[in-house]
Write a protein that holds these residues in place. Sequence first.
Motif, PDB file in Angstrom:
ATOM      1  N   LYS A  86      26.091  -0.090  33.247  1.00 22.34           N
ATOM      2  CA  LYS A  86      25.382   0.222  34.488  1.00 22.34           C
ATOM      3  C   LYS A  86      26.045   1.367  35.251  1.00 22.34           C
ATOM      4  CE  LYS A  86      23.402  -4.320  35.410  1.00 22.34           C
ATOM      5  NZ  LYS A  86      23.355  -5.437  36.361  1.00 22.34           N
ATOM      6  N   ALA A  87      27.373   1.377  35.304  1.00 23.76           N
ATOM      7  CA  ALA A  87      28.078   2.412  36.060  1.00 23.76           C
ATOM      8  C   ALA A  87      27.780   3.796  35.489  1.00 23.76           C
ATOM      9  CB  ALA A  87      29.578   2.143  36.059  1.00 23.76           C
ATOM     10  N   ASP A  88      27.748   3.920  34.167  1.00 21.91           N
ATOM     11  CA  ASP A  88      27.442   5.218  33.555  1.00 21.91           C
ATOM     12  C   ASP A  88      26.022   5.665  33.873  1.00 21.91           C
ATOM     13  OD1 ASP A  88      29.951   5.478  32.423  1.00 21.91           O
ATOM     14  OD2 ASP A  88      29.350   4.552  30.516  1.00 21.91           O
ATOM     15  N   ILE A  89      25.089   4.719  33.834  1.00 19.98           N
ATOM     16  CA  ILE A  89      23.698   5.044  34.146  1.00 19.98           C
ATOM     17  C   ILE A  89      23.577   5.501  35.593  1.00 19.98           C
ATOM     18  CG2 ILE A  89      21.389   4.042  34.403  1.00 19.98           C
ATOM     19  CD1 ILE A  89      22.116   2.257  31.974  1.00 19.98           C
ATOM     20  N   ILE A  90      24.258   4.807  36.497  1.00 23.75           N
ATOM     21  CA  ILE A  90      24.220   5.175  37.917  1.00 23.75           C
ATOM     22  C   ILE A  90      24.805   6.566  38.116  1.00 23.75           C
ATOM     23  CG2 ILE A  90      25.127   4.613  40.205  1.00 23.75           C
ATOM     24  CD1 ILE A  90      24.981   1.649  39.341  1.00 23.75           C
ATOM     25  N   ARG A  91      25.930   6.861  37.465  1.00 30.81           N
ATOM     26  CA  ARG A  91      26.551   8.178  37.590  1.00 30.81           C
ATOM     27  C   ARG A  91      25.615   9.281  37.100  1.00 30.81           C
ATOM     28  NH1 ARG A  91      30.925   5.780  34.911  1.00 30.81           N
ATOM     29  NH2 ARG A  91      32.142   4.644  36.422  1.00 30.81           N
ATOM     30  N   LYS A  92      24.939   9.033  35.990  1.00 30.80           N
ATOM     31  CA  LYS A  92      23.996  10.024  35.471  1.00 30.80           C
ATOM     32  C   LYS A  92      22.861  10.255  36.458  1.00 30.80           C
ATOM     33  CE  LYS A  92      24.448   9.665  30.480  1.00 30.80           C
ATOM     34  NZ  LYS A  92      23.755   9.289  29.240  1.00 30.80           N
ATOM     35  N   TYR A  93      22.333   9.177  37.005  1.00 29.81           N
ATOM     36  CA  TYR A  93      21.220   9.301  37.943  1.00 29.81           C
ATOM     37  C   TYR A  93      21.665  10.059  39.197  1.00 29.81           C
ATOM     38  CZ  TYR A  93      17.086   8.237  40.648  1.00 29.81           C
ATOM     39  OH  TYR A  93      15.941   8.361  41.391  1.00 29.81           O
ATOM     40  N   LYS A 132      15.723   1.488  38.253  1.00 31.50           N
ATOM     41  CA  LYS A 132      14.840   0.400  37.803  1.00 31.50           C
ATOM     42  C   LYS A 132      13.617   0.988  37.103  1.00 31.50           C
ATOM     43  CE  LYS A 132      12.797  -3.737  38.037  1.00 31.50           C
ATOM     44  NZ  LYS A 132      13.059  -4.731  37.076  1.00 31.50           N
ATOM     45  N   ARG A 133      13.041   2.058  37.676  1.00 32.25           N
ATOM     46  CA  ARG A 133      11.844   2.671  37.129  1.00 32.25           C
ATOM     47  C   ARG A 133      12.136   3.373  35.795  1.00 32.25           C
ATOM     48  NH1 ARG A 133      10.858   5.578  41.215  1.00 32.25           N
ATOM     49  NH2 ARG A 133      11.846   7.472  40.454  1.00 32.25           N
ATOM     50  N   GLU A 134      13.261   4.143  35.736  1.00 39.79           N
ATOM     51  CA  GLU A 134      13.542   4.936  34.536  1.00 39.79           C
ATOM     52  C   GLU A 134      14.180   4.134  33.416  1.00 39.79           C
ATOM     53  OE1 GLU A 134      15.604   8.596  35.226  1.00 39.79           O
ATOM     54  OE2 GLU A 134      14.450   9.007  37.047  1.00 39.79           O
ATOM     55  N   TYR A 135      15.079   3.221  33.769  1.00 38.74           N
ATOM     56  CA  TYR A 135      15.842   2.516  32.743  1.00 38.74           C
ATOM     57  C   TYR A 135      15.455   1.047  32.617  1.00 38.74           C
ATOM     58  CZ  TYR A 135      18.897   6.581  32.802  1.00 38.74           C
ATOM     59  OH  TYR A 135      19.399   7.858  32.717  1.00 38.74           O
ATOM     60  N   GLY A 136      14.741   0.518  33.599  1.00 39.96           N
ATOM     61  CA  GLY A 136      14.368  -0.891  33.554  1.00 39.96           C
ATOM     62  C   GLY A 136      15.543  -1.817  33.807  1.00 39.96           C
ATOM     63  N   ILE A 137      16.545  -1.319  34.523  1.00 42.80           N
ATOM     64  CA  ILE A 137      17.762  -2.103  34.773  1.00 42.80           C
ATOM     65  C   ILE A 137      17.869  -2.375  36.263  1.00 42.80           C
ATOM     66  CG2 ILE A 137      20.278  -2.072  34.671  1.00 42.80           C
ATOM     67  CD1 ILE A 137      20.069  -0.262  32.273  1.00 42.80           C
ATOM     68  N   GLU A 138      18.191  -3.620  36.602  1.00 40.33           N
ATOM     69  CA  GLU A 138      18.437  -3.994  37.990  1.00 40.33           C
ATOM     70  C   GLU A 138      19.893  -3.658  38.324  1.00 40.33           C
ATOM     71  OE1 GLU A 138      16.576  -5.473  40.415  1.00 40.33           O
ATOM     72  OE2 GLU A 138      14.754  -5.527  39.198  1.00 40.33           O
ATOM     73  N   VAL A 139      20.108  -2.841  39.343  1.00 36.79           N
ATOM     74  CA  VAL A 139      21.464  -2.545  39.820  1.00 36.79           C
ATOM     75  C   VAL A 139      21.515  -2.859  41.306  1.00 36.79           C
ATOM     76  CG1 VAL A 139      22.018  -0.791  38.086  1.00 36.79           C
ATOM     77  CG2 VAL A 139      20.905  -0.116  40.200  1.00 36.79           C
ATOM     78  N   SER A 140      22.677  -3.285  41.766  1.00 40.00           N
ATOM     79  CA  SER A 140      22.812  -3.638  43.178  1.00 40.00           C
ATOM     80  C   SER A 140      23.051  -2.377  44.012  1.00 40.00           C
ATOM     81  CB  SER A 140      23.973  -4.606  43.371  1.00 40.00           C
ATOM     82  OG  SER A 140      25.191  -3.956  43.143  1.00 40.00           O
ATOM     83  N   PRO A 141      22.584  -2.405  45.250  1.00 42.56           N
ATOM     84  CA  PRO A 141      22.854  -1.259  46.132  1.00 42.56           C
ATOM     85  C   PRO A 141      24.350  -1.023  46.334  1.00 42.56           C
ATOM     86  CG  PRO A 141      21.116  -2.631  47.056  1.00 42.56           C
ATOM     87  CD  PRO A 141      21.670  -3.360  45.875  1.00 42.56           C
ATOM     88  N   ALA A 142      25.139  -2.099  46.303  1.00 40.51           N
ATOM     89  CA  ALA A 142      26.587  -1.946  46.478  1.00 40.51           C
ATOM     90  C   ALA A 142      27.201  -1.156  45.331  1.00 40.51           C
ATOM     91  CB  ALA A 142      27.249  -3.320  46.590  1.00 40.51           C
ATOM     92  N   LEU A 143      26.740  -1.424  44.115  1.00 47.99           N
ATOM     93  CA  LEU A 143      27.267  -0.707  42.957  1.00 47.99           C
ATOM     94  C   LEU A 143      26.872   0.775  43.006  1.00 47.99           C
ATOM     95  CD1 LEU A 143      28.868  -0.980  40.346  1.00 47.99           C
ATOM     96  CD2 LEU A 143      26.742  -1.540  39.181  1.00 47.99           C
ATOM     97  N   VAL A 144      25.656   1.047  43.448  1.00 46.54           N
ATOM     98  CA  VAL A 144      25.210   2.436  43.573  1.00 46.54           C
ATOM     99  C   VAL A 144      26.021   3.141  44.667  1.00 46.54           C
ATOM    100  CG1 VAL A 144      23.267   3.921  44.186  1.00 46.54           C
ATOM    101  CG2 VAL A 144      22.906   1.938  42.719  1.00 46.54           C
TER     102      VAL A 144
END
Length: 161
Positions: A9-16, A33-45
């Motif tokens: 998830k962290a790598d995906i967030i960094r790319k985004y 969520k739209r591009e990868y279909g993955i739920e991430v928390s706002p805190a992690l982002v």
Amino acid sequence: MRTATDQNKADIIRKYIARSPRATVLEAVRGIKREYGIEVSPALVAKARRESTAAPQAINDVSKADQIRQTAKSLGRNVRPRDVVARLAEQGVSVSSAQASTVLASMGKKRRQPGGRRPMVIEAVASTLTLESLIAAKKLADHLGGVDAAKQAVDALAKLS
């Protein structure tokens, strides 16, 4: 929709975030969520955004504080913050005088201020003065019209003897 089987998830967030640096945290959560279909928390982002905007690490993983320490050691015992700043500026490293001063102080290289008033020696006078003699001196000062007049009288007395 892209798959994220080989990325965490962290790598995906960094790319985004790298692609959309102006996106807010909630926009990034919805976009991932739209591009990868993955739920991430706002805190992690939010954490990933903070890390991506953090100051880059110094060259060769040597911090400015370490460079100040190394420079101070090479300059010798009596080193001043402006000497450190000048030497590091020659090497292409910009540090403030305040930062150099703080690091030097943490190293125990505090500059001593020259001069200053010396403390008065009261021990010898204190042994000869008593409460009664101070009261008598106050009465004399009051009788002569103030401490300045009493000092002038004592100075004149000293000249006579």
